[in-house]
Design a protein around this motif. Structure first.
Motif, PDB file in Angstrom:
ATOM      1  N   UNK A   1      40.395  37.602  32.551  1.00  0.00           N
ATOM      2  CA  UNK A   1      41.641  38.170  32.027  1.00  0.00           C
ATOM      3  C   UNK A   1      41.582  39.697  31.995  1.00  0.00           C
ATOM      4  N   UNK A   2      40.402  40.235  31.710  1.00  0.00           N
ATOM      5  CA  UNK A   2      40.224  41.697  31.736  1.00  0.00           C
ATOM      6  C   UNK A   2      40.469  42.209  33.152  1.00  0.00           C
ATOM      7  N   UNK A   3      39.893  41.516  34.137  1.00  0.00           N
ATOM      8  CA  UNK A   3      40.099  41.920  35.530  1.00  0.00           C
ATOM      9  C   UNK A   3      41.573  41.816  35.911  1.00  0.00           C
ATOM     10  N   UNK A   4      42.250  40.768  35.460  1.00  0.00           N
ATOM     11  CA  UNK A   4      43.677  40.606  35.767  1.00  0.00           C
ATOM     12  C   UNK A   4      44.485  41.739  35.148  1.00  0.00           C
ATOM     13  N   UNK A   5      44.112  42.159  33.943  1.00  0.00           N
ATOM     14  CA  UNK A   5      44.814  43.266  33.290  1.00  0.00           C
ATOM     15  C   UNK A   5      44.603  44.565  34.060  1.00  0.00           C
ATOM     16  N   UNK A   6      43.374  44.815  34.491  1.00  0.00           N
ATOM     17  CA  UNK A   6      43.097  46.017  35.283  1.00  0.00           C
ATOM     18  C   UNK A   6      43.869  45.976  36.596  1.00  0.00           C
ATOM     19  N   UNK A   7      43.920  44.812  37.222  1.00  0.00           N
ATOM     20  CA  UNK A   7      44.666  44.651  38.469  1.00  0.00           C
ATOM     21  C   UNK A   7      46.142  44.959  38.260  1.00  0.00           C
ATOM     22  N   UNK A   8      46.690  44.521  37.124  1.00  0.00           N
ATOM     23  CA  UNK A   8      48.111  44.777  36.837  1.00  0.00           C
ATOM     24  C   UNK A   8      48.392  46.263  36.666  1.00  0.00           C
ATOM     25  N   UNK A   9      47.351  47.047  36.388  1.00  0.00           N
ATOM     26  CA  UNK A   9      47.491  48.497  36.244  1.00  0.00           C
ATOM     27  C   UNK A   9      47.302  49.213  37.575  1.00  0.00           C
ATOM     28  N   UNK A  10      47.152  48.444  38.674  1.00  0.00           N
ATOM     29  CA  UNK A  10      47.027  49.041  39.995  1.00  0.00           C
ATOM     30  C   UNK A  10      45.609  49.321  40.434  1.00  0.00           C
ATOM     31  N   UNK A  11      44.626  48.818  39.695  1.00  0.00           N
ATOM     32  CA  UNK A  11      43.224  49.039  40.031  1.00  0.00           C
ATOM     33  C   UNK A  11      42.770  47.946  40.992  1.00  0.00           C
ATOM     34  N   UNK A  12      42.012  48.328  42.021  1.00  0.00           N
ATOM     35  CA  UNK A  12      41.459  47.352  42.949  1.00  0.00           C
ATOM     36  C   UNK A  12      40.415  46.539  42.198  1.00  0.00           C
ATOM     37  N   UNK A  13      40.532  45.216  42.296  1.00  0.00           N
ATOM     38  CA  UNK A  13      39.636  44.308  41.587  1.00  0.00           C
ATOM     39  C   UNK A  13      38.967  43.397  42.604  1.00  0.00           C
ATOM     40  N   UNK A  14      37.684  43.143  42.391  1.00  0.00           N
ATOM     41  CA  UNK A  14      36.928  42.259  43.263  1.00  0.00           C
ATOM     42  C   UNK A  14      36.319  41.153  42.415  1.00  0.00           C
ATOM     43  N   UNK A  15      36.386  39.923  42.904  1.00  0.00           N
ATOM     44  CA  UNK A  15      35.734  38.846  42.168  1.00  0.00           C
ATOM     45  C   UNK A  15      34.296  38.698  42.646  1.00  0.00           C
ATOM     46  N   UNK A  16      33.478  37.976  41.896  1.00  0.00           N
ATOM     47  CA  UNK A  16      32.051  37.918  42.205  1.00  0.00           C
ATOM     48  C   UNK A  16      31.737  37.141  43.473  1.00  0.00           C
ATOM     49  N   UNK A  17      32.708  36.426  44.017  1.00  0.00           N
ATOM     50  CA  UNK A  17      32.464  35.707  45.269  1.00  0.00           C
ATOM     51  C   UNK A  17      32.451  36.653  46.462  1.00  0.00           C
ATOM     52  N   UNK A  18      32.821  37.920  46.209  1.00  0.00           N
ATOM     53  CA  UNK A  18      32.769  38.913  47.263  1.00  0.00           C
ATOM     54  C   UNK A  18      34.099  39.215  47.912  1.00  0.00           C
ATOM     55  N   UNK A  19      35.140  38.443  47.611  1.00  0.00           N
ATOM     56  CA  UNK A  19      36.442  38.697  48.201  1.00  0.00           C
ATOM     57  C   UNK A  19      37.268  39.641  47.367  1.00  0.00           C
ATOM     58  N   UNK A  20      37.946  40.570  48.009  1.00  0.00           N
ATOM     59  CA  UNK A  20      38.819  41.470  47.278  1.00  0.00           C
ATOM     60  C   UNK A  20      40.071  40.735  46.874  1.00  0.00           C
ATOM     61  N   UNK A  21      40.515  40.968  45.655  1.00  0.00           N
ATOM     62  CA  UNK A  21      41.766  40.399  45.186  1.00  0.00           C
ATOM     63  C   UNK A  21      42.887  41.338  45.585  1.00  0.00           C
TER      64      UNK A  21
END
Length: 69
Positions: A45-65
């Motif tokens: 959820x923290x990553x989703x919030x950062x993503x909603x602010x326009x920040x590039x987020x990557x999950x631990x599987x290695x794929x960029x969201x």
């Protein structure tokens, strides 16, 4: 903390292979946080919030969201 949690300061955020939150800042400083007082879902959820602010987020599987919703 909220004022600096924006794309003006953070270049990328992701969970590493140890589920630590990693923030890479625009000045290439990298901070790794071992957040152990919340669930993995809360970390996502923290990553989703950062993503909603326009920040590039990557999950631990290695794929960029994708930052487009």
């Amino acid at each position: 903390m909220k004022p600096w949690l924006s794309k003006e300061y953070i270049q990328m955020a992701y969970l590493n292979e140890k589920d630590h939150l990693v923030l890479l800042f625009k000045d290439n400083v990298q901070n790794v946080y071992n957040i152990n007082d919340c669930s993995k879902k809360q970390l996502k959820n923290i990553l989703a919030d950062l993503k909603s602010k326009g920040i590039v987020v990557q999950d631990k599987s290695g794929g960029f969201m994708d930052n487009k919703s």
